[in-house]
Design an enzyme around this catalytic site. Structure first.
Site, mmCIF file in Angstrom:
data_model
loop_
_atom_site.group_PDB
_atom_site.id
_atom_site.type_symbol
_atom_site.label_atom_id
_atom_site.label_comp_id
_atom_site.label_asym_id
_atom_site.label_seq_id
_atom_site.Cartn_x
_atom_site.Cartn_y
_atom_site.Cartn_z
ATOM 1 N N ARG A 136 1.172 -1.375 0.235
ATOM 2 C CA ARG A 136 0.121 -0.361 -0.397
ATOM 3 C C ARG A 136 0.683 1.216 0.691
ATOM 4 N NH1 ARG A 136 -2.722 -3.444 4.113
ATOM 5 N NH2 ARG A 136 -4.815 -3.989 3.412
ATOM 6 N N LYS A 160 -3.359 -2.710 7.376
ATOM 7 C CA LYS A 160 -4.221 -1.683 8.235
ATOM 8 C C LYS A 160 -4.319 -3.058 9.482
ATOM 9 C CE LYS A 160 -6.659 0.029 4.475
ATOM 10 N NZ LYS A 160 -7.850 -0.231 3.558
ATOM 11 N N HIS A 225 -1.445 2.551 -6.114
ATOM 12 C CA HIS A 225 -3.078 1.699 -5.783
ATOM 13 C C HIS A 225 -3.160 0.591 -7.021
ATOM 14 C CE1 HIS A 225 -5.356 0.031 -2.924
ATOM 15 N NE2 HIS A 225 -6.269 -0.312 -3.094
ATOM 16 N N ARG A 228 -0.566 -1.612 -7.247
ATOM 17 C CA ARG A 228 -1.081 -3.126 -6.183
ATOM 18 C C ARG A 228 -1.999 -3.605 -6.897
ATOM 19 N NH1 ARG A 228 -1.252 -4.698 -0.485
ATOM 20 N NH2 ARG A 228 -4.161 -4.531 0.102
ATOM 21 N N HIS A 251 -5.280 -8.951 3.146
ATOM 22 C CA HIS A 251 -6.812 -8.377 3.478
ATOM 23 C C HIS A 251 -7.185 -9.305 4.592
ATOM 24 C CE1 HIS A 251 -7.324 -7.418 -1.285
ATOM 25 N NE2 HIS A 251 -6.841 -6.541 -0.195
ATOM 26 N N TYR A 260 -9.946 -9.706 -7.404
ATOM 27 C CA TYR A 260 -9.576 -9.878 -8.431
ATOM 28 C C TYR A 260 -9.669 -10.938 -9.186
ATOM 29 C CZ TYR A 260 -6.845 -6.510 -6.184
ATOM 30 O OH TYR A 260 -6.142 -5.667 -5.799
#
Length: 290
Positions: A136, A160, A225, A228, A251, A260
């Site tokens: 990120r 995150k 992004h 990424r 994630h 994806y």
């Protein structure tokens, strides 16, 4: 509370703060004491906004009012009056392998220039880590100076929600980082320093867009992004396991990673048409028609 109990990232807390301040302004500074009627008026103000934006703003206010009720700062929680529009998760922008090749060819040409510019080495390290490891933007710009070791093909990141993950680092990326790090003063704490801190996400965004334009790719198609996304997309196309991809991207929910899988749809259709026995039979049948 968001930081201590929910483990929210700094950027998430800042976004919640902005949404709450704006909501409070609409209600004349009375957000903390708002009732259902005021919240419905707030929802009316949000009506022209995108569904995802409304969902985010409503979530921030809902969390705030729930906190006040839990702490005994108000007797009720009227947040049921807030809209729940849900979010339609859009497909990520996708770069082709050819696009990525053009980006790296542009970087290679810049590095070969005489006299050499150390910022071209920085650019190479940034893009190698974005596309080669799926970092990120915030994770990338805030990397410590010695985060990437020359003899270790991975690094451990806290992303995150304070979740740690192991990120693979390619030989190319480690070589690019080593070449750039030689130009970073030993006493600097960050790998990508700027002023007294590190490179900002906004500046990274500008650098990547300028690179895209130089490579002949419309700048609005490329961002940190998007690189990424390209990392994830091309890994999946190459046969990567979805669970492994989830771990690499950091994630929390595999449903986020599953977006994806849209990439495979075109390839799977081509595969069925070219390899499936029924597909071949249909082609033969069409060929025999008068």
């Amino acid at each position: 509370m968001m930081r201590a109990e929910a483990g929210a990232a700094k950027n998430t807390i800042a976004a919640y703060g902005t949404d709450l301040r704006l909501a409070s302004e609409v209600l004349g500074g009375r957000l903390g004491s708002a009732g259902a009627a005021e919240l419905e008026r707030l929802a009316g103000e949000w009506q022209p906004l995108a569904r995802a934006t409304v969902a985010r703003k409503a979530a921030a206010v809902r969390r705030f009012l729930g906190f006040l009720a839990d702490e005994g700062l108000r007797a009720d929680d009227p947040s049921a009056a807030l809209p729940r529009p849900g979010t339609a998760r859009g497909l990520p922008k996708v770069l082709s392998v050819d696009d990525v090749d053009r980006i790296f060819a542009t970087i290679a040409a810049r590095i070969e220039r005489v006299p050499a510019d150390p910022l071209d080495l920085r650019l190479a390290a940034l893009v190698e880590l974005l596309y080669g490891s799926g970092l990120r933007a915030t994770e990338l710009v805030s990397l410590p100076r010695n985060a990437v070791a020359p003899d270790r093909p991975f690094l451990i990141l806290k992303g995150k929600g304070g979740r740690e993950r192991l990120v693979p680092i390619s030989d190319r990326a480690r070589a690019a980082v080593a070449a750039w790090r030689d130009h970073v003063a030993v006493g600097r704490p960050f790998l990508f320093p700027s002023g007294k801190a590190h490179l900002s996400r906004v500046r990274l965004y500008q650098i990547i867009r300028a690179l895209a334009a130089e490579a002949g790719i419309p700048p609005d198609r490329v961002s940190p992004h998007v690189l990424r996304h390209a990392f994830a997309t091309h890994l999946l196309e190459g046969g990567a396991d979805l669970r492994a991809l989830q771990a690499m991207l950091g994630h929390a929910d595999i449903a986020t990673t599953e977006i994806y899988t849209h990439v495979d749809s075109r390839r799977l259709v081509e595969l069925v048409n070219s390899r499936h026995p029924l597909g071949e039979a249909l082609v033969d049948a069409r060929a025999r028609r008068p």
